[in-house]
Design a protein around this motif. Structure first.
Motif, short mmCIF file in Angstrom:
data_model
loop_
_atom_site.label_atom_id
_atom_site.label_comp_id
_atom_site.label_asym_id
_atom_site.label_seq_id
_atom_site.Cartn_x
_atom_site.Cartn_y
_atom_site.Cartn_z
N HIS A 54 0.82 -1.20 0.00
CA HIS A 54 0.00 0.00 0.00
C HIS A 54 0.86 1.26 0.00
CE1 HIS A 54 -2.97 -3.00 1.45
NE2 HIS A 54 -3.81 -2.26 0.74
N ASP A 55 1.99 1.22 0.69
CA ASP A 55 2.86 2.39 0.77
C ASP A 55 3.35 2.82 -0.61
OD1 ASP A 55 2.61 2.34 3.50
OD2 ASP A 55 4.58 1.45 3.87
N TRP A 56 3.63 1.86 -1.47
CA TRP A 56 4.26 2.16 -2.75
C TRP A 56 3.33 1.94 -3.94
CZ3 TRP A 56 8.27 5.10 -2.34
CH2 TRP A 56 8.98 5.09 -1.14
N GLY A 57 2.04 1.75 -3.67
CA GLY A 57 1.07 1.71 -4.75
C GLY A 57 0.97 0.40 -5.49
N TRP A 58 1.59 -0.66 -4.98
CA TRP A 58 1.48 -1.95 -5.66
C TRP A 58 0.11 -2.58 -5.40
CZ3 TRP A 58 4.69 -1.82 -9.30
CH2 TRP A 58 5.95 -1.26 -9.12
N THR A 59 -0.53 -2.14 -4.32
CA THR A 59 -1.94 -2.45 -4.10
C THR A 59 -2.66 -1.13 -3.91
OG1 THR A 59 -1.54 -4.61 -3.10
CG2 THR A 59 -3.63 -3.56 -2.59
N GLN A 60 -3.70 -0.90 -4.71
CA GLN A 60 -4.43 0.36 -4.66
C GLN A 60 -5.89 0.10 -4.36
OE1 GLN A 60 -3.66 2.51 -8.29
NE2 GLN A 60 -1.45 2.53 -7.98
N LEU B 18 14.96 3.96 -2.93
CA LEU B 18 14.32 3.67 -4.21
C LEU B 18 14.82 4.69 -5.23
CD1 LEU B 18 12.05 2.01 -5.71
CD2 LEU B 18 10.52 3.91 -5.14
N THR B 19 15.34 4.19 -6.36
CA THR B 19 15.87 5.08 -7.39
C THR B 19 14.98 5.13 -8.63
OG1 THR B 19 17.21 3.29 -8.35
CG2 THR B 19 18.25 4.65 -6.65
N TYR B 20 14.13 4.10 -8.81
CA TYR B 20 13.26 4.06 -10.01
C TYR B 20 12.24 2.97 -9.81
CZ TYR B 20 11.86 3.21 -14.89
OH TYR B 20 11.14 3.02 -16.05
N MET B 21 11.05 3.17 -10.38
CA MET B 21 10.04 2.11 -10.39
C MET B 21 9.20 2.27 -11.65
SD MET B 21 7.57 3.47 -7.28
CE MET B 21 6.40 2.12 -7.43
N THR B 22 8.66 1.16 -12.13
CA THR B 22 7.85 1.22 -13.33
C THR B 22 6.78 0.15 -13.26
OG1 THR B 22 7.92 1.25 -15.76
CG2 THR B 22 9.32 -0.37 -14.66
N PRO C 205 1.39 -4.69 -11.40
CA PRO C 205 2.67 -5.38 -11.62
C PRO C 205 3.76 -4.35 -11.86
CG PRO C 205 1.47 -5.25 -13.68
CD PRO C 205 0.61 -4.54 -12.65
N GLY C 206 4.98 -4.73 -11.65
CA GLY C 206 6.06 -3.78 -11.97
C GLY C 206 7.36 -4.13 -11.30
N TYR C 207 8.30 -3.20 -11.43
CA TYR C 207 9.65 -3.40 -10.92
C TYR C 207 10.08 -2.19 -10.11
CZ TYR C 207 9.60 -7.07 -14.44
OH TYR C 207 9.25 -8.17 -15.19
N SER C 208 10.81 -2.46 -9.03
CA SER C 208 11.39 -1.42 -8.20
C SER C 208 12.91 -1.60 -8.23
CB SER C 208 10.90 -1.53 -6.75
OG SER C 208 9.50 -1.54 -6.67
N TYR C 209 13.62 -0.48 -8.30
CA TYR C 209 15.08 -0.52 -8.35
C TYR C 209 15.64 0.24 -7.16
CZ TYR C 209 14.48 -2.27 -13.10
OH TYR C 209 14.11 -3.02 -14.18
N TYR C 210 16.53 -0.40 -6.42
CA TYR C 210 17.02 0.15 -5.17
C TYR C 210 18.54 0.29 -5.18
CZ TYR C 210 12.39 -1.07 -3.32
OH TYR C 210 11.05 -1.17 -3.11
#
Length: 224
Positions: free
Chosen positions: A149-155, A180-184, A166-171
């Motif tokens: 919920h914090d990062w919007g993967w469940t809305q 966190l440097t990027y997410m898509t 679905p998506g990817y997070s880059y740390y």
């Protein structure tokens, strides 16, 4: 009709000079896409980063912190695999994306990049799906955290219904702190799906119903 059945529709047959000229035009367009992608990537490298809580996830052997997922490296890519706690199986498209990962994941490790998957379903469901799919990737559950919920993967929509992304997070791990440097998400995930790009370059493309294809080209429901 099945995707394994050869379609009747084909491109127009041309002589070699006509084909070469048409191909040269296509290559020129693709090179401009490449140059534009280079500019986009340069901008991505200049994004700021944001500190992230060192969440405590649940792995098959117990608690796993976000920093543990770096596995001694300073870069981490996380695939956020859609798996609602109420489901008995992982998302079909996310499952396909996991199956698209490199056969030799050590190639990422050689570049200092760790890889892990995070899903919201309880760990027992993840382990059952892992066994069914034959995966050996690090996979942890965020079920007992606020991560999704914090990062919007469940809305949650206006009616209180929850939906996953679905998506990817880059740390980046800096001084022991994850950032966190990027997410898509959505079609941003396609950048690392080699099968999709291979299909794009065949004459019939992905054969999905959103594609702009010639009359008679086979097309199937995208999520069918």
């Amino acid at each position: 009709m099945d995707k394994l059945d050869q379609p009747a529709a084909t491109p127009q047959v041309a002589d070699r000079s006509t084909f070469d000229a048409a191909l040269a035009g296509q290559v020129a367009r693709e090179k401009e896409v490449t140059r534009h992608d280079d500019r986009v990537s340069a901008a991505r490298r200049r994004l700021p980063m944001v500190e992230v809580v060192d969440y405590t996830f649940t792995g098959p052997d117990g608690p796993v912190r976000l920093t543990d997922l770096f596995d001694g490296r300073y870069l981490l890519m996380v695939q956020n695999v859609m798996f609602d706690p109420s489901w008995v199986a992982g998302c079909p498209s996310c499952t396909w994306a996991v199956d698209n990962l490199p056969a030799n994941m050590d190639r990422l490790a050689d570049e200092g990049i760790a890889f892990a998957m995070i899903s919201q379903a309880p760990i027992d469901k993840l382990e059952a799906w892992r066994e069914q799919r034959g995966w050996d990737h690090t996979w942890v559950s965020s079920h007992d955290t606020s991560y999704h919920h914090d990062w919007g993967w469940t809305q949650t929509d206006d009616e209180g219904n929850e939906g996953q992304q679905p998506g990817y997070s880059y740390y980046l791990l800096k001084d022991g702190t994850p950032h966190l440097t990027y997410m898509t998400t959505a079609r941003g995930t396609e950048a690392i799906l080699p099968v999709a790009h291979i299909m794009d370059r065949t004459v019939y493309g992905r054969q999905q119903d959103w594609e702009d294809s010639p009359e008679g080209w086979p097309q199937y429901p995208t999520y069918g």
